[in-house]
Design a protein around this motif. Structure first.
Motif, PDB file in Angstrom:
ATOM      1  N   ASN A  55      -2.314 -30.558 -13.025  1.00 33.75           N
ATOM      2  CA  ASN A  55      -2.019 -30.791 -14.601  1.00 33.75           C
ATOM      3  C   ASN A  55      -1.994 -29.539 -15.176  1.00 33.75           C
ATOM      4  O   ASN A  55      -2.647 -29.570 -15.840  1.00 33.75           O
ATOM      5  CB  ASN A  55      -3.747 -31.269 -15.257  1.00 33.75           C
ATOM      6  CG  ASN A  55      -3.711 -32.495 -16.037  1.00 33.75           C
ATOM      7  OD1 ASN A  55      -2.650 -31.595 -17.195  1.00 33.75           O
ATOM      8  ND2 ASN A  55      -4.278 -33.290 -16.334  1.00 33.75           N
TER       9      ASN A  55
ATOM     10  N   ASP B   5      -3.559 -44.187 -15.007  1.00 30.24           N
ATOM     11  CA  ASP B   5      -2.915 -43.579 -14.261  1.00 30.24           C
ATOM     12  C   ASP B   5      -2.733 -44.555 -13.486  1.00 30.24           C
ATOM     13  O   ASP B   5      -1.589 -44.298 -12.386  1.00 30.24           O
ATOM     14  CB  ASP B   5      -4.849 -43.555 -13.541  1.00 30.24           C
ATOM     15  CG  ASP B   5      -5.320 -41.677 -14.178  1.00 30.24           C
ATOM     16  OD1 ASP B   5      -4.202 -41.405 -14.939  1.00 30.24           O
ATOM     17  OD2 ASP B   5      -6.183 -41.663 -13.368  1.00 30.24           O
ATOM     18  N   GLN B  57       0.727 -37.917 -17.519  1.00 30.18           N
ATOM     19  CA  GLN B  57      -0.662 -37.510 -17.031  1.00 30.18           C
ATOM     20  C   GLN B  57      -0.834 -36.381 -17.205  1.00 30.18           C
ATOM     21  O   GLN B  57      -2.019 -36.043 -17.440  1.00 30.18           O
ATOM     22  CB  GLN B  57      -0.669 -37.283 -15.553  1.00 30.18           C
ATOM     23  CG  GLN B  57      -0.606 -38.053 -14.272  1.00 30.18           C
ATOM     24  CD  GLN B  57      -1.636 -38.829 -14.507  1.00 30.18           C
ATOM     25  OE1 GLN B  57      -2.537 -38.368 -13.958  1.00 30.18           O
ATOM     26  NE2 GLN B  57      -1.549 -40.020 -13.939  1.00 30.18           N
ATOM     27  N   SER B  59      -2.291 -33.308 -19.939  1.00 30.50           N
ATOM     28  CA  SER B  59      -3.556 -33.326 -20.997  1.00 30.50           C
ATOM     29  C   SER B  59      -2.643 -33.136 -22.837  1.00 30.50           C
ATOM     30  O   SER B  59      -2.653 -34.423 -23.973  1.00 30.50           O
ATOM     31  CB  SER B  59      -4.313 -32.920 -20.893  1.00 30.50           C
ATOM     32  OG  SER B  59      -3.795 -31.387 -20.394  1.00 30.50           O
ATOM     33  N   HIS B  60      -1.800 -32.484 -23.056  1.00 29.11           N
ATOM     34  CA  HIS B  60      -1.538 -31.984 -23.682  1.00 29.11           C
ATOM     35  C   HIS B  60      -0.289 -31.847 -24.258  1.00 29.11           C
ATOM     36  O   HIS B  60       0.485 -32.742 -23.074  1.00 29.11           O
ATOM     37  CB  HIS B  60      -0.937 -30.321 -24.040  1.00 29.11           C
ATOM     38  CG  HIS B  60      -2.083 -29.192 -23.367  1.00 29.11           C
ATOM     39  ND1 HIS B  60      -3.274 -29.794 -24.201  1.00 29.11           N
ATOM     40  CD2 HIS B  60      -2.170 -29.291 -22.095  1.00 29.11           C
ATOM     41  CE1 HIS B  60      -4.621 -28.683 -23.167  1.00 29.11           C
ATOM     42  NE2 HIS B  60      -3.996 -28.008 -22.104  1.00 29.11           N
TER      43      HIS B  60
END
Lengths: 87, 112
Positions: A55, B5, B57, B59-60
């Motif tokens: 991530n 997910d 997946q 986040s930003h």
């Protein structure tokens, strides 16, 4: 999610190895170029999986450049093959 | 495993399987032009699935758009690169495999 990316990375490594087999066994020069191009797309996918796993956005700039460089190199070698002949 | 997910896991695995199929097809077909099909189509679609799954997946939102920045040029450039390679291979005299039924480009005046 970690297990899924583990399996995905294992399969990506396998397809990378298969591309290298074609690269080494390649009939003509054109085969080798296709193998290299495919290897690059496989690597870009692998790095995409790594980016999803950690991530972290650090990887993304590299993928964009790799995909574009792959195309430029394929076109350049295609011009080269046309003159030289793909023995 | 939230539904997001699960979706991205499925996309990742499908994309990776397509990449594997492309690599296997690269080794099994017997002439340049047949290998061209496997190499460019399967791996490009595999990459689209993998990067879409990875984008879910992230986040930003900016990262997800950066992944789209990889997919769209690849979808545009992959056919062009494949065409140039096969034309160069054909013009420079790569022999087609014996399984080829007809070679329509041969009768064309400036095919070879």
């Amino acid at each position: 999610m970690i297990a899924v990316t583990n399996v995905a990375l294992a399969t990506i490594t396998l397809s990378g190895l298969l591309c290298m087999v074609r690269l080494l066994r390649g009939g003509s020069l054109a085969d080798r170029i296709i193998a290299l191009d495919t290897l690059l797309v496989v690597i870009v996918s692998g790095v995409g999986i790594l980016a999803a796993r950690n991530n972290s956005p650090i990887f993304l700039d590299m993928i964009v450049l790799a995909a574009l460089l792959g195309f430029v190199s394929t076109v350049t070698v295609a011009r080269y093959i046309e003159k030289r002949g793909a023995r | 495993m939230s539904p997001l997910d699960v979706i991205s896991a499925a996309l990742l695995l499908a994309g990776v399987a397509l990449n594997l199929l492309g690599a296997v097809g690269l080794n099994r077909f017997d002439d340049v032009f047949a290998r061209m099909h496997a190499a460019t189509k399967a791996t490009t679609l595999g990459m689209v699935f993998v990067l879409t799954g990875a984008a879910l997946q992230m986040s930003h939102l900016g990262d997800a758009f950066k992944m789209m920045l990889v997919i769209v040029p690849q979808l545009i450039t992959a056919p062009v690169g494949a065409h140039m390679i096969s034309r160069a291979a054909y013009r420079s005299g790569t022999e087609l495999s014996d399984k080829t039924a007809i070679d329509e480009l041969a009768e064309h005046p400036h095919g070879r």
